[in-house]
Write an enzyme that holds these catalytic residues in place. Sequence first.
Site, PDB file in Angstrom:
ATOM      1  N   TYR A  62      45.985  48.462  61.180  1.00  7.78           N
ATOM      2  CA  TYR A  62      46.733  48.974  60.020  1.00  7.78           C
ATOM      3  C   TYR A  62      48.184  48.515  60.119  1.00  7.78           C
ATOM      4  CZ  TYR A  62      44.161  52.080  56.927  1.00  7.78           C
ATOM      5  OH  TYR A  62      43.352  52.586  55.951  1.00  7.78           O
ATOM      6  N   GLU A 106      50.751  48.952  57.155  1.00  5.26           N
ATOM      7  CA  GLU A 106      51.499  49.184  55.912  1.00  5.26           C
ATOM      8  C   GLU A 106      52.970  48.836  56.092  1.00  5.26           C
ATOM      9  OE1 GLU A 106      49.060  51.390  56.711  1.00  5.26           O
ATOM     10  OE2 GLU A 106      48.472  52.545  54.922  1.00  5.26           O
ATOM     11  N   ASP A 166      51.019  31.513  36.623  1.00  4.89           N
ATOM     12  CA  ASP A 166      49.827  31.867  37.403  1.00  4.89           C
ATOM     13  C   ASP A 166      49.071  30.559  37.620  1.00  4.89           C
ATOM     14  OD1 ASP A 166      47.298  32.540  38.256  1.00  4.89           O
ATOM     15  OD2 ASP A 166      47.138  34.323  37.001  1.00  4.89           O
ATOM     16  N   THR A 225      46.157  32.630  43.466  1.00  6.75           N
ATOM     17  CA  THR A 225      45.128  33.101  44.384  1.00  6.75           C
ATOM     18  C   THR A 225      44.994  32.007  45.441  1.00  6.75           C
ATOM     19  OG1 THR A 225      43.467  32.186  42.889  1.00  6.75           O
ATOM     20  CG2 THR A 225      43.824  34.558  42.794  1.00  6.75           C
ATOM     21  N   LYS A 271      40.818  29.308  45.476  1.00  3.18           N
ATOM     22  CA  LYS A 271      40.268  28.340  44.512  1.00  3.18           C
ATOM     23  C   LYS A 271      40.547  26.926  45.028  1.00  3.18           C
ATOM     24  CE  LYS A 271      40.435  31.571  40.657  1.00  3.18           C
ATOM     25  NZ  LYS A 271      41.435  32.641  40.841  1.00  3.18           N
ATOM     26  N   ARG A 298      39.712  34.595  50.077  1.00  3.64           N
ATOM     27  CA  ARG A 298      40.116  35.374  48.902  1.00  3.64           C
ATOM     28  C   ARG A 298      41.438  36.037  49.215  1.00  3.64           C
ATOM     29  NH1 ARG A 298      36.836  35.522  44.957  1.00  3.64           N
ATOM     30  NH2 ARG A 298      35.176  34.090  45.510  1.00  3.64           N
TER      31      ARG A 298
HETATM   32  N1  DSN Z   1      37.601  34.856  38.191  1.00  2.19           N
HETATM   33  C1  DSN Z   1      38.562  33.796  38.086  1.00  2.19           C
HETATM   34  C2  DSN Z   1      37.952  32.562  37.515  1.00  2.19           C
HETATM   35  O1  DSN Z   1      36.763  32.362  37.709  1.00  2.19           O
HETATM   36  O2  DSN Z   1      38.641  31.771  36.900  1.00  2.19           O
HETATM   37  C3  DSN Z   1      39.777  34.212  37.355  1.00  2.19           C
HETATM   38  O3  DSN Z   1      40.314  35.310  37.977  1.00  2.19           O
END
Ligand code: DSN
Length: 429
Positions: free
Chosen positions: A45, A47, A190, A216, A219, A225
């Site tokens: 933990y 925080e 984004d 994120t 990707k 993730r």
């Molecule tokens: N779920 C994502 C996507 O597939 O583009 C977006 O957050």
Amino acid sequence: MTSKVFKLIAKEAHRQKYGLEMIPSENYVSENVLKALGSILTNKYSEGFPGRRYYGGNEVIDKIENYAQDLAKELFKVPIALVQSYSGSPANQAITMAVCKPGDVVMGLTLSSGGHLTHGAKLNFSSIFYKAVNYSVGDDWKINFEELETLAKKHKPKMIWVGTTAYPFKLDYKKFRKIADEVDATLVADISHITGLIIGGVHTSPVPYADIIMTTTHKTLRGPRGAMILVTERGLERDPEIKGKIERAIIPGIQGGPHNHQTAAIAVSLEEALKPSFKKYAIQVVNNAAVLAKELGTVSETHLILLSLTSYGYGMGYQAQYALEEAGITVNKNTIPGEPASPFYPSGIRLGTPALTTRGMKEKDMIKIARWIKRVLEEIRGLDLPKEQEQRKDFLNEAKARLNKNKNLKQIRKEIEDFAGKFPVPGVD
Ligand code: DSN
């Protein structure tokens, strides 16, 4: 191995190796990313933030989080990087809380034009607690800057999102900056879908134009993730207090203890993204998408393709997703701009090349894959979505059952398994 879960993981590993993963927001992480993610760091933990934790015993965790932040700053050439957001949606929530007060106007691309839920979609926090105004794409499927400018001048947003999830063209950040300046809005990029392309130099970077950037990490970046929030020099100048505001929005505003195993895995993926081989990967992703798009009769300037299926029939997104999955190709149904059927039963599919490229596939492989896709799509002809809403659910269940027995799809699946099985998947034997 005693848990039933490991048998299921083995099944999923088989699917990942013998199929073609073409959802453009997915990828395969390296064995080192997997190792960090599966490490004992999950036990702790922490925080708070490095040097400012609520719990003891965080000496090593502090070093890991600082290291991840430093790598992100180096990679993107920004003064501030925060790496604790659990994923993209809470990261976008933290940014919105840091920049806006409830009720302020936020602008983003409408979902049906390829935007994101958190950029002001109905039923999302971004339109429940804030006044969301959406801009869209024009008939050419490209962002309609005239509409954006008119809406911005009329509604005076506090914040403008520039970011997409189903947009095959490059983004012109300069144009967004100009409009944001005209109405004195914070510009937030984004870049979740295109981070890897930006790092690889095959997409313009928003760093000179945006105030805040969110990405994120799972990707095109090929990490676990998770998400990162970056503040640019420009953003820091605009609001020198912004770092503290975002941190407070993350915790205690939204989250609890950070996922330290995830932070460590993000650091590993950032180390990998700093290597010259990553640039080569990003270039190949885009080259592959361009070839695939051309073979499918459309265009892509990025990693993804938005394919209209109107020439196959009415409302064919579900049917195409089912048929492709039956053949071993994973994609998702998607609305197309000006959706002629319904957002729930859309007319297109979204597919991309990041995961295939990680496995080592090149242009010649894309040509083969396009041929399989076209053969599969022939099998859905005649399966048009009923115009009567109440018949749609039953119709799709029947269509799925029919496709499940389709011999041509089974033959294609066999060919794809033989092909895909030859390309390695990290972490899968
Ligand atoms: N779920 C994502 C996507 O597939 O583009 C977006 O957050």
